[in-house]
Design a protein around this motif. Structure first.
Motif, mmCIF file in Angstrom:
data_model
loop_
_atom_site.group_PDB
_atom_site.id
_atom_site.type_symbol
_atom_site.label_atom_id
_atom_site.label_comp_id
_atom_site.label_asym_id
_atom_site.label_seq_id
_atom_site.Cartn_x
_atom_site.Cartn_y
_atom_site.Cartn_z
ATOM 1 N N GLY A 60 0.972 -1.293 0.070
ATOM 2 C CA GLY A 60 0.116 0.093 -0.120
ATOM 3 C C GLY A 60 0.947 1.298 0.130
ATOM 4 O O GLY A 60 0.737 2.374 -0.821
ATOM 5 N N LEU A 61 1.920 1.203 0.602
ATOM 6 C CA LEU A 61 2.879 2.268 0.568
ATOM 7 C C LEU A 61 3.560 2.480 -0.698
ATOM 8 O O LEU A 61 3.424 3.705 -1.413
ATOM 9 C CB LEU A 61 3.939 2.218 1.669
ATOM 10 N N THR A 62 3.938 1.477 -1.316
ATOM 11 C CA THR A 62 4.270 1.516 -2.704
ATOM 12 C C THR A 62 3.291 2.341 -3.601
ATOM 13 O O THR A 62 3.620 3.023 -4.555
ATOM 14 C CB THR A 62 4.322 0.118 -3.467
ATOM 15 N N ASP A 63 2.043 1.856 -3.609
ATOM 16 C CA ASP A 63 0.861 2.330 -4.346
ATOM 17 C C ASP A 63 0.729 4.045 -3.891
ATOM 18 O O ASP A 63 0.606 4.765 -4.790
ATOM 19 C CB ASP A 63 -0.508 1.829 -4.070
ATOM 20 N N MET A 64 0.991 4.280 -2.741
ATOM 21 C CA MET A 64 0.875 5.744 -2.267
ATOM 22 C C MET A 64 1.902 6.533 -2.971
ATOM 23 O O MET A 64 1.500 7.570 -3.407
ATOM 24 C CB MET A 64 0.808 5.796 -0.944
ATOM 25 N N LEU A 65 3.266 6.199 -3.099
ATOM 26 C CA LEU A 65 4.252 6.651 -3.591
ATOM 27 C C LEU A 65 4.280 6.986 -5.010
ATOM 28 O O LEU A 65 4.541 7.893 -5.846
ATOM 29 C CB LEU A 65 5.495 6.056 -3.415
ATOM 30 N N LYS A 66 3.291 6.141 -5.796
ATOM 31 C CA LYS A 66 3.247 6.317 -7.133
ATOM 32 C C LYS A 66 2.388 7.373 -7.685
ATOM 33 O O LYS A 66 1.782 7.331 -8.783
ATOM 34 C CB LYS A 66 2.687 4.770 -7.877
ATOM 35 N N ILE A 67 1.797 7.977 -6.750
ATOM 36 C CA ILE A 67 0.904 9.184 -7.135
ATOM 37 C C ILE A 67 1.675 10.294 -7.836
ATOM 38 O O ILE A 67 1.115 11.078 -8.352
ATOM 39 C CB ILE A 67 0.195 9.896 -5.972
ATOM 40 N N VAL A 68 3.050 10.366 -7.393
ATOM 41 C CA VAL A 68 3.981 11.026 -8.043
ATOM 42 C C VAL A 68 3.939 10.949 -9.640
ATOM 43 O O VAL A 68 3.820 11.966 -10.351
ATOM 44 C CB VAL A 68 5.355 11.216 -7.017
ATOM 45 N N PRO A 69 4.452 9.906 -9.866
ATOM 46 C CA PRO A 69 4.583 9.898 -11.611
ATOM 47 C C PRO A 69 3.014 9.948 -11.995
ATOM 48 O O PRO A 69 3.074 10.110 -13.357
ATOM 49 C CB PRO A 69 5.192 8.278 -11.641
ATOM 50 N N GLY A 70 2.118 9.429 -11.265
ATOM 51 C CA GLY A 70 0.773 9.391 -11.929
ATOM 52 C C GLY A 70 0.233 10.829 -12.370
ATOM 53 O O GLY A 70 -0.735 10.894 -12.758
ATOM 54 N N THR A 127 -8.021 2.461 -5.587
ATOM 55 C CA THR A 127 -7.302 3.691 -4.893
ATOM 56 C C THR A 127 -8.008 4.095 -3.910
ATOM 57 O O THR A 127 -9.410 3.899 -3.771
ATOM 58 C CB THR A 127 -6.862 4.544 -5.937
ATOM 59 N N TYR A 128 -7.500 4.806 -2.882
ATOM 60 C CA TYR A 128 -8.007 5.642 -2.013
ATOM 61 C C TYR A 128 -8.117 7.133 -2.196
ATOM 62 O O TYR A 128 -7.647 7.466 -3.397
ATOM 63 C CB TYR A 128 -7.288 5.057 -0.623
ATOM 64 N N HIS A 129 -8.419 7.903 -1.291
ATOM 65 C CA HIS A 129 -8.758 9.173 -1.337
ATOM 66 C C HIS A 129 -7.483 10.082 -1.949
ATOM 67 O O HIS A 129 -7.146 10.981 -2.697
ATOM 68 C CB HIS A 129 -9.395 9.836 -0.314
ATOM 69 N N PHE A 130 -6.124 9.606 -1.275
ATOM 70 C CA PHE A 130 -5.158 10.369 -1.307
ATOM 71 C C PHE A 130 -4.105 9.497 -2.417
ATOM 72 O O PHE A 130 -2.963 10.278 -2.451
ATOM 73 C CB PHE A 130 -4.206 10.362 0.082
ATOM 74 N N ASN A 131 -4.302 8.775 -2.961
ATOM 75 C CA ASN A 131 -3.609 8.013 -3.932
ATOM 76 C C ASN A 131 -4.154 8.147 -5.096
ATOM 77 O O ASN A 131 -3.808 7.092 -6.007
ATOM 78 C CB ASN A 131 -2.888 6.894 -3.336
ATOM 79 N N GLY A 132 -5.291 8.974 -5.706
ATOM 80 C CA GLY A 132 -5.773 8.793 -6.924
ATOM 81 C C GLY A 132 -4.688 9.203 -7.931
ATOM 82 O O GLY A 132 -3.760 9.885 -8.063
ATOM 83 N N GLY A 133 -5.063 8.391 -9.026
ATOM 84 C CA GLY A 133 -4.032 8.281 -10.211
ATOM 85 C C GLY A 133 -2.850 7.647 -10.119
ATOM 86 O O GLY A 133 -1.977 7.700 -10.831
ATOM 87 N N SER A 134 -2.670 6.754 -8.853
ATOM 88 C CA SER A 134 -1.525 6.013 -8.663
ATOM 89 C C SER A 134 -1.178 5.322 -9.789
ATOM 90 O O SER A 134 -1.664 4.448 -10.463
ATOM 91 C CB SER A 134 -1.774 5.122 -7.365
ATOM 92 N N ASN A 135 0.105 5.557 -10.250
ATOM 93 C CA ASN A 135 0.831 4.609 -11.227
ATOM 94 C C ASN A 135 0.203 5.249 -12.710
ATOM 95 O O ASN A 135 0.542 4.184 -13.467
ATOM 96 C CB ASN A 135 1.024 3.030 -10.854
ATOM 97 N N PHE A 136 -0.730 5.786 -12.742
ATOM 98 C CA PHE A 136 -1.167 6.324 -14.204
ATOM 99 C C PHE A 136 0.064 6.575 -15.042
ATOM 100 O O PHE A 136 0.928 7.206 -14.643
ATOM 101 C CB PHE A 136 -2.102 7.481 -13.873
ATOM 102 N N GLY A 137 -0.156 6.230 -16.408
ATOM 103 C CA GLY A 137 0.849 6.488 -17.251
ATOM 104 C C GLY A 137 1.983 5.233 -17.389
ATOM 105 O O GLY A 137 2.662 5.039 -18.445
#
Length: 678
Positions: free
Chosen positions: A135-145, A378-388
């Motif tokens: 889940g932490l991995t998913d949260m961090l991937k909001i940046v590239p998303g 996804t959850y509220h704070f990781n919207g768009g996680s890993n998009f792209g």
């Protein structure tokens, strides 16, 4: 003759395809959630050298509302060596309570050359799944998303391509005058006036879009519902529409942690003064007077909900939350049936606003080429996680540019041909759908039975889900517990923070130690769940009230139990509004809509059966062969929600019961496709 034969064959295929597809005999052409070649072109356009070399910012521009209240806005213009360009541009608007100052700081961080892209690349590479932190991995991937630019409300690459962006402090927040009440009718009307004001400015073409994440996404839908003529496009990420049902009082219980955080942040940030105005001798004393007259916005509502032990103790603001016809409750109910601006919405199956995202989108009266819904896992704070990433939708910033280019600049870039529904199928892959819920899904009753399913893990009671009513006449008892802190619901109300631990976000076995569980036999073939879900419980209480929570889960062969959807209901607020509910052909509820009315509150009678219909959010999921369907039932849902003080007083946190009875069966009504073999 050959030409007519071809036409006849084509007509036959068109007529028979839906029948054959529904029967599983023809596989439809695979949709491309990542957008394929079109998305590659959108990305190339976004990353191309900018048309204008820089951005010019007008700070704290006053916008006067019709009642005389002055709102403050930062306006970001494309600029060249001579300053802001003189050519009018399409304009986007973002209205925030978190202050444009905060969003400016975030924009500044995102705009640091090379650094942001480098962090994004690093985030794509990191993977903590091996140590239970997927889940932490998913949260961090909001940046590239691309989500950071949505949070900021400012995208400098978009501006430099020929757009003006406006970020406005909502009434009573930031540097704006007035008193803040979230999503009040006045605030919603402000949105219309801001759009109209922007359209009249000499630097605007008169074509206005709105953009933003969460609160700023909600304000888009509310503004568009009022049909300002200049509003031509919306790009809303993790936005809700029916806010009482979504998270403020889901099933009648207060969404305490998130609401408390919202109120704390906004009430603190609104006191930060405009230091430039202070130092220049232009301090806005009306702003100061407004802060003094309303220092703690909405706190009376919040504490009245928690502390009032009977209706007479409730302040009016709290009563308004539990009065469907109140001005505030009506405003929070929103509506999208009048929206005429092309709308792209991005949501998540575990967002705070999942319930209304699908309903709101489906109610927008626009054709498929003018509205798109993307639902991620996804959850509220990781919207768009890993998009792209390969196979996933394009990055949020890329999608936003393509959407606005189409509807504000009339560029034919093909985004109107993107699938109307692009969803992450829980338990499966990203898919494109022409409709959601799937029209071929058939609602099926699965009955709760006391017979053990063979679950080897600790639970309060291990029961079964069966396709036929059993002759059980058993009373199962469940007491409130604290283990749902580590659960899907705990992750939802924390915006995804608790989901950093896979033990909590991806596996319900910890929480299930406080639950009654009912599990089916394994499915024989892939079985799809598509749409909202309804649970009917035949309950008995020892007191005059109770709190019920339920989840529907995908149970893997190794025992991992993953919650797909959740729902909750306070027993005394069980009265259903049939005008807002939906039913399957046999009359069973598919989406029961509780009134949540203090006036129509119905205390339970100790010892007597009480029927409850609990809504679980819509879902798109697939049970793979060997997996099982499970319903979990709890008697509490802390910290996801906190019942009103009067409910706690009446329920006494006493044990609650499900009365299994073939004459009044308890069952889940679930929309299925496939042949599960049950």
């Amino acid at each position: 003759m050959t030409r007519w034969i071809r036409l006849l064959l084509r007509s036959s295929i068109v007529l028979l395809a839906p029948i054959l597809i529904g029967a599983g005999l023809v596989v439809p052409a695979r949709a491309v959630p990542d957008g394929g070649d079109l998305a590659a072109a959108w990305l190339a356009t976004y990353e191309a050298p900018p048309k204008y070399p820089s951005v010019y910012i007008d700070w704290d521009v006053p916008i006067t509302m019709s009642d005389g209240t002055v709102l403050k806005a930062n306006i970001y213009h494309p600029a060249d060596a001579n300053g802001p360009i003189t050519e009018p541009t399409p304009t986007t608007v973002s209205i925030t309570p978190y202050t444009k100052l905060m969003q400016m700081l975030l924009d500044s961080a995102v705009s640091i050359p090379v650094l942001y892209d480098a962090i994004g690349q690093l985030a794509r590479m990191l993977d903590f799944s091996a140590v239970g932190l997927g889940g932490l991995t998913d949260m961090l991937k909001i940046v590239p998303g691309g989500a950071a630019r949505m949070f900021a409300g400012v995208d400098r690459k978009l501006i430099q391509s020929g757009y003006t962006q406006i970020v406005v402090d909502a009434r009573g927040t930031g540097f704006s005058q007035g008193s803040w009440t979230a999503f009040s009718p006045t605030e919603q009307h402000d949105g219309t006036e801001i759009v109209d004001w922007a359209a009249r400015q000499p630097w605007s073409t008169g074509k206005i879009g709105m953009t933003g994440y969460s609160y700023t996404g909600i304000s888009q839908l509310q503004t568009a519902q009022q049909q300002p003529s200049a509003l031509r496009a919306l790009f809303a990420v993790n936005a809700g529409n029916d806010l009482t049902q979504d998270f403020i009082a889901t099933g009648g219980a207060l969404g305490m942690p998130f609401l408390a955080g919202l109120l704390a942040v906004v009430n603190a940030a609104k006191f930060v003064p405009d230091m430039v105005a202070v130092l220049s001798g232009k301090f806005d004393w009306k702003w100061f007077q407004d802060r003094v007259s309303s220092p703690f916005s909405m706190l009376e509502l919040f504490f009245g909900y928690i502390l009032a032990l009977n209706p007479d103790m409730m302040p009016q603001a709290t009563k308004d939350v539990l009065t469907p016809s109140s001005t505030l409750r009506t405003a929070w109910a929103g509506g999208t049936d009048k929206i005429q601006a092309p709308t792209l919405m991005v949501g998540g199956w575990h967002d705070l606003f999942t319930y209304s995202q699908v309903r709101a989108f489906n109610n927008i009266p626009l054709p498929a080429d003018q509205k798109k819904l993307i639902m991620a896992d996804t959850y509220h704070f990781n919207g768009g996680s890993n998009f792209g990433a390969p196979g996933l939708p394009p990055r949020l910033d890329v999608l936003q540019r393509a959407w606005f280019d189409k509807w504000l600049k009339d560029i034919d870039n093909g985004i109107d041909t993107y699938d109307p529904y692009v969803v992450k199928q829980q338990g499966g892959d990203w898919i494109g759908l022409p409709q959601f819920p799937r029209p071929e899904a058939e609602y099926t009753r699965m009955y709760l039975s006391a017979a053990p399913s063979g679950n080897p893990f600790p639970v309060v009671h291990d029961g079964s889900l069966t396709p036929a009513v059993t002759e059980d006449r058993t009373r199962l008892t469940i007491s409130p517990g604290i283990l749902p802190i580590c659960s899907r619901d705990g992750a939802i109300i924390s915006g995804g923070a608790i989901a950093a631990l896979d033990l909590c976000g991806r596996d319900s076995r910890v929480a299930e130690a406080n639950a009654l569980t009912f599990t089916s036999t394994p499915v024989a073939e892939p079985t799809t769940i598509s749409g909202p879900i309804a649970l009917r419980l035949n309950t008995v209480h020892d007191t005059s009230d109770g709190v019920w929570t339920a989840t529907i889960n995908d149970v893997a062969p190794d025992g991992q139990s993953t919650a797909l959807s959740t729902g909750q209901l306070i027993a005394s607020l069980r009265k259903i509004d049939d005008t807002a509910s939906t039913r399957s052909p046999n009359g069973d509820y598919t989406d029961p809509y509780p009134e949540l009315s203090l006036t129509n509150r119905q205390p339970t009678i100790p010892g007597q059966p009480t029927t409850l219909d609990i809504r679980l959010n819509a879902v798109e999921a697939i049970l793979q062969p060997g997996h099982r369907l499970r319903v979990d039932v709890f008697a509490s849902n802390f910290p996801r929600s906190l019942p009103p003080g009067l409910v706690l007083a009446d329920s006494q946190l006493a044990p609650q019961h499900i009365q299994l009875d073939p004459d009044a069966p308890s069952f889940v009504n679930v929309p299925l496709t496939g042949r599960p073999g049950w």
